[in-house]
Scaffold this motif. Structure first.
Motif, PDB file in Angstrom:
ATOM      1  N   ALA A 138     127.685 -52.160  -8.511  1.00 44.82           N
ATOM      2  CA  ALA A 138     127.686 -50.689  -8.513  1.00 44.82           C
ATOM      3  C   ALA A 138     128.975 -50.124  -9.092  1.00 44.82           C
ATOM      4  CB  ALA A 138     127.465 -50.150  -7.088  1.00 44.82           C
ATOM      5  N   LEU A 139     129.400 -50.681 -10.223  1.00 38.20           N
ATOM      6  CA  LEU A 139     130.694 -50.307 -10.786  1.00 38.20           C
ATOM      7  C   LEU A 139     130.564 -49.540 -12.088  1.00 38.20           C
ATOM      8  CD1 LEU A 139     133.792 -50.458 -10.715  1.00 38.20           C
ATOM      9  CD2 LEU A 139     133.617 -52.700 -11.856  1.00 38.20           C
ATOM     10  N   ALA A 140     129.851 -50.098 -13.071  1.00 36.54           N
ATOM     11  CA  ALA A 140     129.781 -49.497 -14.404  1.00 36.54           C
ATOM     12  C   ALA A 140     128.617 -50.109 -15.166  1.00 36.54           C
ATOM     13  CB  ALA A 140     131.094 -49.742 -15.155  1.00 36.54           C
ATOM     14  N   PRO A 141     128.193 -49.475 -16.265  1.00 37.49           N
ATOM     15  CA  PRO A 141     127.152 -50.078 -17.109  1.00 37.49           C
ATOM     16  C   PRO A 141     127.618 -51.421 -17.676  1.00 37.49           C
ATOM     17  CG  PRO A 141     127.437 -47.750 -17.631  1.00 37.49           C
ATOM     18  CD  PRO A 141     128.569 -48.127 -16.715  1.00 37.49           C
ATOM     19  N   LEU A 142     126.659 -52.265 -18.026  1.00 38.89           N
ATOM     20  CA  LEU A 142     126.961 -53.623 -18.458  1.00 38.89           C
ATOM     21  C   LEU A 142     127.912 -53.701 -19.647  1.00 38.89           C
ATOM     22  CD1 LEU A 142     126.512 -56.637 -18.116  1.00 38.89           C
ATOM     23  CD2 LEU A 142     124.410 -56.417 -19.465  1.00 38.89           C
ATOM     24  N   PRO A 143     127.773 -52.876 -20.699  1.00 41.96           N
ATOM     25  CA  PRO A 143     128.736 -52.987 -21.801  1.00 41.96           C
ATOM     26  C   PRO A 143     130.187 -52.814 -21.343  1.00 41.96           C
ATOM     27  CG  PRO A 143     126.844 -51.704 -22.505  1.00 41.96           C
ATOM     28  CD  PRO A 143     126.698 -51.910 -21.019  1.00 41.96           C
ATOM     29  N   GLN A 144     130.413 -51.889 -20.409  1.00 41.56           N
ATOM     30  CA  GLN A 144     131.766 -51.682 -19.899  1.00 41.56           C
ATOM     31  C   GLN A 144     132.223 -52.854 -19.049  1.00 41.56           C
ATOM     32  OE1 GLN A 144     134.193 -48.764 -20.273  1.00 41.56           O
ATOM     33  NE2 GLN A 144     135.122 -50.758 -19.879  1.00 41.56           N
ATOM     34  N   LEU A 162     125.406 -57.566  -9.978  1.00 40.81           N
ATOM     35  CA  LEU A 162     124.281 -57.002  -9.228  1.00 40.81           C
ATOM     36  C   LEU A 162     123.858 -55.699  -9.900  1.00 40.81           C
ATOM     37  CD1 LEU A 162     125.922 -57.791  -5.849  1.00 40.81           C
ATOM     38  CD2 LEU A 162     123.575 -58.468  -6.332  1.00 40.81           C
ATOM     39  N   LYS A 163     122.594 -55.662 -10.337  1.00 43.12           N
ATOM     40  CA  LYS A 163     122.113 -54.508 -11.087  1.00 43.12           C
ATOM     41  C   LYS A 163     120.808 -53.983 -10.498  1.00 43.12           C
ATOM     42  CE  LYS A 163     125.189 -53.731 -14.200  1.00 43.12           C
ATOM     43  NZ  LYS A 163     125.809 -52.368 -14.276  1.00 43.12           N
ATOM     44  N   GLY A 164     120.440 -52.772 -10.931  1.00 40.44           N
ATOM     45  CA  GLY A 164     119.222 -52.134 -10.446  1.00 40.44           C
ATOM     46  C   GLY A 164     118.122 -52.105 -11.488  1.00 40.44           C
ATOM     47  N   LYS A 165     117.279 -51.100 -11.405  1.00 41.96           N
ATOM     48  CA  LYS A 165     116.086 -51.034 -12.245  1.00 41.96           C
ATOM     49  C   LYS A 165     116.398 -50.801 -13.716  1.00 41.96           C
ATOM     50  CE  LYS A 165     115.381 -46.171 -11.008  1.00 41.96           C
ATOM     51  NZ  LYS A 165     114.436 -45.199 -10.377  1.00 41.96           N
ATOM     52  N   ASN A 166     117.633 -50.395 -14.042  1.00 46.47           N
ATOM     53  CA  ASN A 166     117.992 -50.144 -15.434  1.00 46.47           C
ATOM     54  C   ASN A 166     118.641 -51.354 -16.101  1.00 46.47           C
ATOM     55  OD1 ASN A 166     117.113 -47.431 -15.315  1.00 46.47           O
ATOM     56  ND2 ASN A 166     119.076 -46.804 -14.427  1.00 46.47           N
ATOM     57  N   ALA A 167     118.506 -52.532 -15.503  1.00 50.37           N
ATOM     58  CA  ALA A 167     119.177 -53.725 -16.023  1.00 50.37           C
ATOM     59  C   ALA A 167     118.778 -54.030 -17.462  1.00 50.37           C
ATOM     60  CB  ALA A 167     118.882 -54.921 -15.119  1.00 50.37           C
ATOM     61  N   ASP A 168     117.489 -53.933 -17.778  1.00 56.88           N
ATOM     62  CA  ASP A 168     117.050 -54.244 -19.139  1.00 56.88           C
ATOM     63  C   ASP A 168     117.620 -53.256 -20.151  1.00 56.88           C
ATOM     64  OD1 ASP A 168     115.642 -56.525 -18.507  1.00 56.88           O
ATOM     65  OD2 ASP A 168     113.738 -55.479 -18.209  1.00 56.88           O
ATOM     66  N   GLU A 169     117.690 -51.994 -19.787  1.00 55.13           N
ATOM     67  CA  GLU A 169     118.295 -51.000 -20.677  1.00 55.13           C
ATOM     68  C   GLU A 169     119.763 -51.321 -20.925  1.00 55.13           C
ATOM     69  OE1 GLU A 169     117.708 -47.027 -19.279  1.00 55.13           O
ATOM     70  OE2 GLU A 169     115.576 -47.328 -18.899  1.00 55.13           O
ATOM     71  N   GLU A 170     120.458 -51.731 -19.883  1.00 53.41           N
ATOM     72  CA  GLU A 170     121.867 -52.073 -20.036  1.00 53.41           C
ATOM     73  C   GLU A 170     122.048 -53.322 -20.889  1.00 53.41           C
ATOM     74  OE1 GLU A 170     124.330 -51.931 -16.550  1.00 53.41           O
ATOM     75  OE2 GLU A 170     123.081 -50.401 -15.603  1.00 53.41           O
ATOM     76  N   LEU A 171     121.155 -54.287 -20.735  1.00 52.74           N
ATOM     77  CA  LEU A 171     121.211 -55.489 -21.575  1.00 52.74           C
ATOM     78  C   LEU A 171     120.990 -55.126 -23.039  1.00 52.74           C
ATOM     79  CD1 LEU A 171     119.312 -58.061 -19.362  1.00 52.74           C
ATOM     80  CD2 LEU A 171     121.639 -58.365 -20.262  1.00 52.74           C
ATOM     81  N   ASN A 172     120.050 -54.258 -23.306  1.00 47.85           N
ATOM     82  CA  ASN A 172     119.800 -53.838 -24.680  1.00 47.85           C
ATOM     83  C   ASN A 172     121.020 -53.138 -25.271  1.00 47.85           C
ATOM     84  OD1 ASN A 172     117.179 -54.838 -24.755  1.00 47.85           O
ATOM     85  ND2 ASN A 172     116.259 -52.919 -24.055  1.00 47.85           N
ATOM     86  N   ALA A 173     121.666 -52.304 -24.475  1.00 47.99           N
ATOM     87  CA  ALA A 173     122.871 -51.619 -24.943  1.00 47.99           C
ATOM     88  C   ALA A 173     123.996 -52.610 -25.211  1.00 47.99           C
ATOM     89  CB  ALA A 173     123.305 -50.576 -23.915  1.00 47.99           C
TER      90      ALA A 173
END
Length: 214
Positions: A138-144, A162-173
């Motif tokens: 619960a810190l920051a988006p994956l790219p950061q 540890l990620k939530g429902k937006n994990a795939d979006e963050e991986l794509n970014a």
């Protein structure tokens, strides 16, 4: 009745040793007391301290190799880094820029009887590592997270985020600037949650910037 009892820990401690149980209970009691002065956990979340925060962090313990060097970024109230330190024999470094929260992490480590290194600094300014594992919750988006964490990581190391429902979006970014091996581990505490295990992390070479000398 203790703070730990009030927060409903039933079931969370079924699979841990007595030593870990005692450590986590002492930690939870201390957190409840300190939370009256410092916002370690939001007031609504305090009622779900055990299932929402402690159990969520505790599931990473099974993924930590024996004696691993762990750097936890943005440790806050101790999730997940301090919980990992209480449940494993890992050598854990906790990075937290808020001086009051850093003071809590030191006191909680003492009360729980675990040795940690607490760095009270911004992540980008912290001197830590090399680490076998980088963790964050619960810190920051994956790219950061990758931007911050890769400099702490040993060549053969990996990240557990540890990620939530937006994990795939963050991986794509993140794929715009990074290449990595990704393992998705379903969360045992959140139907929408997932643990991302990232290894072989490398930055994508930007040929345009390289040729221009930027």
């Amino acid at each position: 009745m203790s703070g730990a009892d009030m927060m409903g820990h039933a079931g969370v401690l079924d699979d841990v040793s007595r030593e870990t149980r005692d450590r986590l209970t002492a930690y939870a009691d201390l957190l409840v007391r300190w939370n009256a002065r410092i916002n370690l956990v939001s007031r609504p979340d305090l009622a779900q301290l055990w299932p929402r925060h402690i159990a969520d962090s505790l599931q990473l313990a099974a993924l930590i190799p024996q004696g691993a060097r762990v750097v936890d970024m943005g440790s806050g109230g101790g999730f997940p880094g301090l919980v990992i330190a209480m449940a494993t024999d890992a050598h854990v470094t906790l990075i937290e820029s808020d001086q009051r929260k850093a003071a809590f992490l030191r006191e909680a480590s003492r009360v729980a009887g675990v040795r940690t290194r607490v760095i009270a600094a911004r992540i980008e300014a912290a001197e830590a590592g090399p680490a076998d594992i980088i963790t964050a919750r619960a810190l920051a988006p994956l790219p950061q997270l990758l931007q911050w964490g890769v400099r702490f990581l040993d060549k053969e190391g990996f990240c557990l985020f540890l990620k939530g429902k937006n994990a795939d979006e963050e991986l794509n970014a993140a794929n715009a600037d990074w290449r990595m091996a990704v393992t998705r581990i379903p969360s045992r505490t959140d139907a929408d949650g997932i643990i991302l295990r990232l290894s072989d992390i490398r930055r994508v070479t930007d040929h345009n910037h390289a040729s221009s000398g930027r």
